[in-house]
Design a protein around this motif. Structure first.
Motif, PDB file in Angstrom:
ATOM      1  N   MET A 169    -131.432 -53.515  72.390  1.00 26.97           N
ATOM      2  CA  MET A 169    -130.348 -53.532  73.635  1.00 26.97           C
ATOM      3  C   MET A 169    -131.140 -53.208  74.996  1.00 26.97           C
ATOM      4  N   LEU A 186    -126.072 -58.770  68.444  1.00 31.61           N
ATOM      5  CA  LEU A 186    -127.126 -58.505  69.403  1.00 31.61           C
ATOM      6  C   LEU A 186    -128.321 -59.298  69.168  1.00 31.61           C
ATOM      7  N   LYS A 216    -122.801 -54.093  78.205  1.00 28.91           N
ATOM      8  CA  LYS A 216    -123.321 -55.155  77.697  1.00 28.91           C
ATOM      9  C   LYS A 216    -123.078 -55.482  76.420  1.00 28.91           C
ATOM     10  N   LEU A 254    -134.497 -56.963  80.986  1.00 36.24           N
ATOM     11  CA  LEU A 254    -134.936 -58.090  81.492  1.00 36.24           C
ATOM     12  C   LEU A 254    -133.829 -58.851  82.186  1.00 36.24           C
ATOM     13  N   GLU A 255    -132.574 -58.244  81.865  1.00 38.22           N
ATOM     14  CA  GLU A 255    -131.559 -58.937  82.758  1.00 38.22           C
ATOM     15  C   GLU A 255    -131.354 -58.306  83.984  1.00 38.22           C
ATOM     16  N   CYS A 308    -134.267 -53.412  75.791  1.00 38.59           N
ATOM     17  CA  CYS A 308    -135.134 -54.557  76.223  1.00 38.59           C
ATOM     18  C   CYS A 308    -134.327 -55.765  76.772  1.00 38.59           C
ATOM     19  N   LEU A 309    -133.148 -56.195  76.132  1.00 41.57           N
ATOM     20  CA  LEU A 309    -132.331 -57.052  76.729  1.00 41.57           C
ATOM     21  C   LEU A 309    -131.816 -56.780  78.186  1.00 41.57           C
ATOM     22  N   PHE A 321    -137.393 -62.026  75.956  1.00 39.20           N
ATOM     23  CA  PHE A 321    -136.960 -61.297  74.614  1.00 39.20           C
ATOM     24  C   PHE A 321    -137.930 -61.751  73.584  1.00 39.20           C
ATOM     25  N   SER A 378    -127.926 -63.136  70.552  1.00 39.01           N
ATOM     26  CA  SER A 378    -127.825 -63.126  71.797  1.00 39.01           C
ATOM     27  C   SER A 378    -129.189 -63.131  72.582  1.00 39.01           C
ATOM     28  N   ALA A 379    -130.040 -61.793  72.012  1.00 35.60           N
ATOM     29  CA  ALA A 379    -131.306 -61.574  72.630  1.00 35.60           C
ATOM     30  C   ALA A 379    -132.472 -62.481  72.505  1.00 35.60           C
ATOM     31  N   ASP A 424    -132.028 -65.591  72.515  1.00 35.02           N
ATOM     32  CA  ASP A 424    -131.766 -66.778  73.556  1.00 35.02           C
ATOM     33  C   ASP A 424    -132.337 -66.465  74.758  1.00 35.02           C
ATOM     34  N   ASN A 425    -132.944 -65.258  74.865  1.00 30.87           N
ATOM     35  CA  ASN A 425    -133.563 -65.020  76.210  1.00 30.87           C
ATOM     36  C   ASN A 425    -135.146 -65.231  75.836  1.00 30.87           C
TER      37      ASN A 425
END
Length: 217
Positions: A1, A109, A77, A7-8, A3-4, A119, A112-113, A115-116
Motif C-alpha cells: 500500500m 490490494l 486508498k 506512486l500515485e 508503494c501504491l 508497481f 489493484s497494485a 495494474d500500476n
C-alpha cells in the motif's frame, strides 16, 4: 500500500532527503543515513526489494509530511478499493494494536497494485543497484518465489513477531494471473508453490461467443 500510494502521489524522479527519524526506523533497513539524498524511485526499490522500513518512513514523510498523515492516505486508498477489514497506522507494517488487515483485503490490494505498471515492474525486479557512488547499494528481492516459481511476478514478503511470516504473491501462466496470500504461515514458500500448482491446474479455457452481450459473468 505504501508503494501504491507513493506512486500515485509523487514523481519517481523527485529528490528525497532522509530525515533523522527515517534513519532511526527499527526493523529491516536499507541503512539510510540522515541527510542522504535518494530519488522516490530508488526508495521504492529499497522498500519493495529489501523491505526497508527506513525507506518507508522517508517516503511517507516526503509525500505527506508525517507518518500519521500518510497513514490517513493509506486508509483512504484502502476504503476506495473496498478493503473493509483493513486499517493502517504506519507505512512499514511494524506491529501496532490498531494496524490490521486480512488475506482477502491484501488480495484486493495486490490486484489493484499490479495494474500500476511502475508497481508491477518494481515488484518483479530481482536485483538492482541504487544510490550515489559513495553510498551505492545492491538490493536483492526478499521474495524467493521470483527465483524459484514458474511465472512469478511479485509481490511482497512481510514479517513481525506478532504477525508471523506473511506473503502476497502473484504468478502468470498462459495469460492467466493468480494471486495468493498467506498470513502467519511458517512454510509459506512451499504453501504458495503448492497453491499455485493447484490454482493453475483448475483453470479451464472456454470458448466465448463473439456476441459478449449474451455472456453472464
Amino acid at each position: 500500500m505504501t508503494c501504491l500510494v507513493v506512486l500515485e502521489q509523487a514523481d519517481l524522479n523527485e529528490d528525497v532527503v532522509v530525515s533523522e527519524n527515517a534513519s532511526l526506523t527499527e526493523g529491516s533497513s536499507a541503512y539510510l543515513r540522515k541527510g542522504e539524498h535518494l530519488t522516490v524511485k530508488e526508495l521504492l526499490y529499497c522498500l519493495m526489494l529489501a523491505s526497508a522500513n527506513d525507506a518507508a518512513t522517508a517516503l511517507a514523510e516526503h509525500v505527506a509530511g508525517s507518518i500519521e498523515d500518510f497513514a490517513a492516505m493509506m486508509n483512504e486508498k484502502a476504503r476506495s478499493l473496498g478493503m473493509k477489514n483493513t486499517h493502517f497506522t504506519n507505512p512499514h507494517g511494524l506491529d501496532d494494536e490498531e494496524h490490521r488487515t486480512t488475506a482477502y483485503d491484501l488480495a484486493i490490494l495486490a490486484c489493484s497494485a499490479l495494474d500500476n505498471p511502475d508497481f508491477a515492474k518494481i515488484a518483479a525486479t530481482k536485483y538492482i543497484t541504487v544510490g550515489k557512488e559513495e553510498s551505492r547499494r545492491t538490493l536483492t528481492n526478499h521474495n524467493r518465489l521470483l527465483f524459484s516459481l514458474k511465472g512469478c511476478i511479485g509481490v511482497k514478503t512481510g514479517f513481525t513477531k506478532k504477525a508471523g511470516r506473511c506473503l502476497v504473491s502473484a504468478a502468470e501462466r498462459d495469460g492467466v494471473t493468480l494471486i495468493c496470500v498467506t498470513l502467519n504461515a511458517p512454510d509459506d514458500w512451499a504453501d504458495h508453490a503448492a497453491l499455485f500448482d493447484y490454482g493453475f491446474s483448475a483453470v479451464q479455457s472456454r470458448a466465448v461467443s463473439p456476441d459478449v452481450s449474451d455472456v453472464s459473468i
